[in-house]
Design a protein around this motif. Structure first.
Motif, PDB file in Angstrom:
ATOM      1  N   SER A  27     -13.267  19.944  -1.119  1.00  0.00           N
ATOM      2  CA  SER A  27     -13.675  20.896  -2.320  1.00  0.00           C
ATOM      3  C   SER A  27     -13.543  20.067  -3.542  1.00  0.00           C
ATOM      4  CB  SER A  27     -13.047  22.168  -2.211  1.00  0.00           C
ATOM      5  OG  SER A  27     -11.713  21.904  -2.740  1.00  0.00           O
ATOM      6  N   LEU A  28     -12.486  19.162  -3.801  1.00  0.00           N
ATOM      7  CA  LEU A  28     -12.510  18.271  -4.943  1.00  0.00           C
ATOM      8  C   LEU A  28     -13.382  17.031  -4.676  1.00  0.00           C
ATOM      9  CD1 LEU A  28      -8.722  19.015  -5.531  1.00  0.00           C
ATOM     10  CD2 LEU A  28     -10.559  19.902  -6.724  1.00  0.00           C
ATOM     11  N   GLY A  29     -13.796  16.628  -3.921  1.00  0.00           N
ATOM     12  CA  GLY A  29     -14.648  15.538  -3.858  1.00  0.00           C
ATOM     13  C   GLY A  29     -13.737  14.261  -3.534  1.00  0.00           C
ATOM     14  N   LEU A  30     -12.402  14.389  -2.957  1.00  0.00           N
ATOM     15  CA  LEU A  30     -11.590  13.163  -2.709  1.00  0.00           C
ATOM     16  C   LEU A  30     -11.632  12.786  -1.497  1.00  0.00           C
ATOM     17  CD1 LEU A  30      -8.435  15.024  -4.636  1.00  0.00           C
ATOM     18  CD2 LEU A  30     -10.132  13.522  -5.741  1.00  0.00           C
ATOM     19  N   ASN A  31     -11.728  11.475  -1.266  1.00  0.00           N
ATOM     20  CA  ASN A  31     -11.556  10.711  -0.095  1.00  0.00           C
ATOM     21  C   ASN A  31     -10.398   9.981   0.040  1.00  0.00           C
ATOM     22  OD1 ASN A  31     -11.965   9.066   2.018  1.00  0.00           O
ATOM     23  ND2 ASN A  31     -13.662   8.010   1.421  1.00  0.00           N
ATOM     24  N   PRO A  32      -9.491  10.438   0.670  1.00  0.00           N
ATOM     25  CA  PRO A  32      -8.334   9.858   0.997  1.00  0.00           C
ATOM     26  C   PRO A  32      -8.189   8.361   1.208  1.00  0.00           C
ATOM     27  CG  PRO A  32      -8.621  11.408   2.825  1.00  0.00           C
ATOM     28  CD  PRO A  32      -9.854  11.435   1.985  1.00  0.00           C
ATOM     29  N   SER A  33      -9.051   7.773   1.921  1.00  0.00           N
ATOM     30  CA  SER A  33      -8.963   6.268   1.896  1.00  0.00           C
ATOM     31  C   SER A  33      -9.643   5.532   0.882  1.00  0.00           C
ATOM     32  CB  SER A  33      -9.864   5.925   3.174  1.00  0.00           C
ATOM     33  OG  SER A  33     -11.262   6.363   3.215  1.00  0.00           O
ATOM     34  N   SER A  34      -9.965   6.431  -0.312  1.00  0.00           N
ATOM     35  CA  SER A  34     -10.348   5.503  -1.446  1.00  0.00           C
ATOM     36  C   SER A  34      -9.056   5.014  -2.180  1.00  0.00           C
ATOM     37  CB  SER A  34     -11.355   6.632  -2.381  1.00  0.00           C
ATOM     38  OG  SER A  34     -10.350   7.419  -3.048  1.00  0.00           O
ATOM     39  N   LYS A  35      -7.836   5.329  -1.907  1.00  0.00           N
ATOM     40  CA  LYS A  35      -6.592   4.828  -2.645  1.00  0.00           C
ATOM     41  C   LYS A  35      -5.472   4.281  -1.467  1.00  0.00           C
ATOM     42  CE  LYS A  35      -7.386   7.462  -6.828  1.00  0.00           C
ATOM     43  NZ  LYS A  35      -8.107   6.574  -7.611  1.00  0.00           N
ATOM     44  N   ALA A  36      -4.691   3.632  -1.867  1.00  0.00           N
ATOM     45  CA  ALA A  36      -3.580   3.336  -0.985  1.00  0.00           C
ATOM     46  C   ALA A  36      -2.465   4.240  -1.246  1.00  0.00           C
ATOM     47  CB  ALA A  36      -3.066   2.141  -1.543  1.00  0.00           C
ATOM     48  N   ILE A  37      -1.616   4.468  -0.549  1.00  0.00           N
ATOM     49  CA  ILE A  37      -0.446   5.534  -0.540  1.00  0.00           C
ATOM     50  C   ILE A  37       0.261   5.583  -1.877  1.00  0.00           C
ATOM     51  CG2 ILE A  37       1.801   6.275   0.246  1.00  0.00           C
ATOM     52  CD1 ILE A  37       1.003   4.822   3.167  1.00  0.00           C
ATOM     53  N   LYS A  38       0.583   4.302  -2.409  1.00  0.00           N
ATOM     54  CA  LYS A  38       1.301   4.207  -3.940  1.00  0.00           C
ATOM     55  C   LYS A  38       0.377   4.782  -4.919  1.00  0.00           C
ATOM     56  CE  LYS A  38       4.863   3.347  -5.908  1.00  0.00           C
ATOM     57  NZ  LYS A  38       6.139   3.901  -5.636  1.00  0.00           N
ATOM     58  N   GLN A  39      -0.992   4.538  -4.790  1.00  0.00           N
ATOM     59  CA  GLN A  39      -1.831   5.183  -5.794  1.00  0.00           C
ATOM     60  C   GLN A  39      -1.907   6.432  -5.669  1.00  0.00           C
ATOM     61  OE1 GLN A  39      -5.120   2.482  -4.164  1.00  0.00           O
ATOM     62  NE2 GLN A  39      -5.083   1.635  -6.348  1.00  0.00           N
ATOM     63  N   LEU A  70      -3.667  13.615   1.644  1.00  0.00           N
ATOM     64  CA  LEU A  70      -4.329  12.221   1.021  1.00  0.00           C
ATOM     65  C   LEU A  70      -3.422  11.064   1.303  1.00  0.00           C
ATOM     66  CD1 LEU A  70      -5.092  13.520  -2.549  1.00  0.00           C
ATOM     67  CD2 LEU A  70      -6.777  13.074  -0.509  1.00  0.00           C
ATOM     68  N   ILE A  71      -1.943  11.262   1.258  1.00  0.00           N
ATOM     69  CA  ILE A  71      -1.327  10.056   1.654  1.00  0.00           C
ATOM     70  C   ILE A  71      -0.877   9.826   3.057  1.00  0.00           C
ATOM     71  CG2 ILE A  71       1.508   9.590   1.886  1.00  0.00           C
ATOM     72  CD1 ILE A  71       1.753  10.995  -0.850  1.00  0.00           C
ATOM     73  N   LYS A  72      -1.397  10.644   4.017  1.00  0.00           N
ATOM     74  CA  LYS A  72      -1.437  10.672   5.461  1.00  0.00           C
ATOM     75  C   LYS A  72      -2.642   9.875   5.845  1.00  0.00           C
ATOM     76  CE  LYS A  72      -1.048  12.837  10.013  1.00  0.00           C
ATOM     77  NZ  LYS A  72      -0.787  14.492  10.508  1.00  0.00           N
ATOM     78  N   HIS A  73      -3.532   9.962   5.134  1.00  0.00           N
ATOM     79  CA  HIS A  73      -4.847   9.469   5.543  1.00  0.00           C
ATOM     80  C   HIS A  73      -5.309   8.291   4.516  1.00  0.00           C
ATOM     81  CE1 HIS A  73      -5.301  11.975   8.902  1.00  0.00           C
ATOM     82  NE2 HIS A  73      -5.070  13.075   8.117  1.00  0.00           N
ATOM     83  N   ALA A  74      -4.404   7.720   3.607  1.00  0.00           N
ATOM     84  CA  ALA A  74      -4.852   6.670   2.385  1.00  0.00           C
ATOM     85  C   ALA A  74      -5.174   5.529   3.248  1.00  0.00           C
ATOM     86  CB  ALA A  74      -3.657   6.598   1.829  1.00  0.00           C
ATOM     87  N   ALA A  75      -5.841   4.642   2.593  1.00  0.00           N
ATOM     88  CA  ALA A  75      -6.207   3.306   2.860  1.00  0.00           C
ATOM     89  C   ALA A  75      -5.465   2.474   3.708  1.00  0.00           C
ATOM     90  CB  ALA A  75      -7.091   2.530   1.878  1.00  0.00           C
ATOM     91  N   ASP A  76      -4.077   2.541   3.394  1.00  0.00           N
ATOM     92  CA  ASP A  76      -3.201   1.768   3.889  1.00  0.00           C
ATOM     93  C   ASP A  76      -2.187   2.565   4.875  1.00  0.00           C
ATOM     94  OD1 ASP A  76      -2.132   2.992   1.884  1.00  0.00           O
ATOM     95  OD2 ASP A  76      -0.561   1.292   1.481  1.00  0.00           O
ATOM     96  N   SER A  77      -2.595   3.660   5.311  1.00  0.00           N
ATOM     97  CA  SER A  77      -1.991   4.331   6.273  1.00  0.00           C
ATOM     98  C   SER A  77      -2.022   4.131   7.595  1.00  0.00           C
ATOM     99  CB  SER A  77      -2.073   6.030   5.952  1.00  0.00           C
ATOM    100  OG  SER A  77      -3.397   6.439   6.578  1.00  0.00           O
ATOM    101  N   ASP A  78      -1.307   4.675   8.699  1.00  0.00           N
ATOM    102  CA  ASP A  78      -1.469   4.698   9.959  1.00  0.00           C
ATOM    103  C   ASP A  78      -2.478   5.247  10.545  1.00  0.00           C
ATOM    104  OD1 ASP A  78       0.815   2.973  10.134  1.00  0.00           O
ATOM    105  OD2 ASP A  78       2.137   4.707  10.757  1.00  0.00           O
ATOM    106  N   GLN A  79      -3.312   6.272   9.678  1.00  0.00           N
ATOM    107  CA  GLN A  79      -4.385   6.923  10.162  1.00  0.00           C
ATOM    108  C   GLN A  79      -5.231   7.139   9.167  1.00  0.00           C
ATOM    109  OE1 GLN A  79      -2.889  10.949  11.345  1.00  0.00           O
ATOM    110  NE2 GLN A  79      -1.276  10.188  12.787  1.00  0.00           N
TER     111      GLN A  79
END
Length: 85
Positions: A27-39, A70-79
């Motif tokens: 709904s906010l237009g956020l893609n989890p893999s657009s950033k790393a966990i730390k970001q 967002l953290i669980k599915h971030a670019a550098d996450s396991d998923q």
């Protein structure tokens, strides 16, 4: 007409209060893999970053659900979230 507005407001409130992180991100237009966990962690540490993304308007529990997703599915996450899936 006022009754319709009341029902609409009630529906939106109930829908958002039971939304999970994925629905909130969409709904906010956020893609989890657009950033790393730390970001993503930094986004939730700074009020101005949350305002820029519209996260500041969410309740505390919705913010937590969104952050977790967002953290669980971030670019550098396991998923990491895959585009189009």
């Amino acid at each position: 007409m006022n009754l319709f507005k009341l029902f609409l407001l009630l529906f939106i409130t109930v829908t958002l209060s039971f939304a999970d992180g994925k629905d909130l991100a969409k709904s906010l237009g956020l893609n989890p893999s657009s950033k790393a966990i730390k970001q993503w962690e930094r986004v939730f540490e700074k009020e101005d970053k949350m305002v820029k993304l519209g996260i500041d308007k969410l309740s505390g529990s919705d913010k937590e659900a969104l952050k977790k997703y967002l953290i669980k599915h971030a670019a550098d996450s396991d998923q990491p979230a895959a585009a189009g899936i």
